[in-house]
Design an enzyme around this catalytic site. Structure first.
Site, PDB file in Angstrom:
ATOM      1  N   GLU A  32     -91.346  61.394 -99.923  1.00 42.08           N
ATOM      2  CA  GLU A  32     -90.384  61.582 -98.836  1.00 42.08           C
ATOM      3  C   GLU A  32     -89.224  60.602 -98.901  1.00 42.08           C
ATOM      4  OE1 GLU A  32     -92.298  59.027 -95.150  1.00 42.08           O
ATOM      5  OE2 GLU A  32     -92.932  61.101 -95.395  1.00 42.08           O
ATOM      6  N   HIS A  33     -89.352  59.548 -99.691  1.00 42.34           N
ATOM      7  CA  HIS A  33     -88.296  58.540 -99.738  1.00 42.34           C
ATOM      8  C   HIS A  33     -87.181  58.873-100.721  1.00 42.34           C
ATOM      9  CE1 HIS A  33     -91.759  55.897 -98.289  1.00 42.34           C
ATOM     10  NE2 HIS A  33     -90.996  56.176 -97.258  1.00 42.34           N
TER      11      HIS A  33
END
Length: 180
Positions: free
Chosen positions: A72-73
């Site tokens: 998700e980063h």
């Protein structure tokens, strides 16, 4: 979404009109939707009543379930495998359903720690097992392709629920079996 991909490519200095990139925004959207298909999946539909009565109360283990995710980063690939075990409590789940549960949570933007917990809790919920153990081993491309660039690094996460958490012998049996 395609127009946003086109803007990103243009922002990188690319000629979005050149032959190799004309259809890239559309292909990129299609790929991203596929890689995050887990959002559209439903646990009950995946299990599809594939729970069967069983007197077996011994550990059931599915090892080396390959998984592909996106962090998700950085929205970069996470590639690995999951080892999933449970102690039945009167019923067992169809074997392929375990792999499908892994796929459902892997196909979402998230961190490995949360994915591991989601897999364990979902299996516990649908089976009513006496315990569930999940270990995920994965390589994160955000570590290998960029940033610190540690090519051989991998991450291991585990979640132990019920008997796997409470009974050290059960946990050790599980960990011993996945080492083989």
């Amino acid at each position: 979404m395609s127009s946003h991909y086109r803007e990103v490519l243009s922002g990188l200095g690319e000629d979005v009109g050149r032959e190799g990139l004309v259809d890239t925004p559309t292909r990129a959207v299609k790929a991203l939707k596929y890689l995050t298909r887990g959002y559209a999946m439903d646990l009950d539909e995946i299990v599809n009543n594939a729970l069967f009565s069983s007197d077996n109360d011994e550990m059931v283990l599915l090892k080396d379930v390959e998984l592909y995710s996106l962090c998700e980063h950085h929205v970069l690939p996470v590639i690995g495998k999951a080892h999933v075990a449970y102690l039945p409590n009167g019923r067992v789940i169809g074997l392929s359903k375990i792999a499908r549960i892994v796929d459902m949570f892997a196909a979402r933007l998230q961190i490995q720690e949360n994915m591991t917990r989601q897999i364990a809790e979902a299996l516990m919920d649908v089976t009513g097992a006496r315990g569930v153990g999940v270990v995920v081993e994965a390589r994160h491309m955000c570590m290998t392709m960029r940033g610190i660039e540690k090519q051989h690094s991998s991450m291991t996460t585990s979640v132990m629920l019920g008997a796997f958490r409470e009974d050290p012998r059960t946990r050790e049996e599980f960990l011993d079996l996945i080492r083989r």
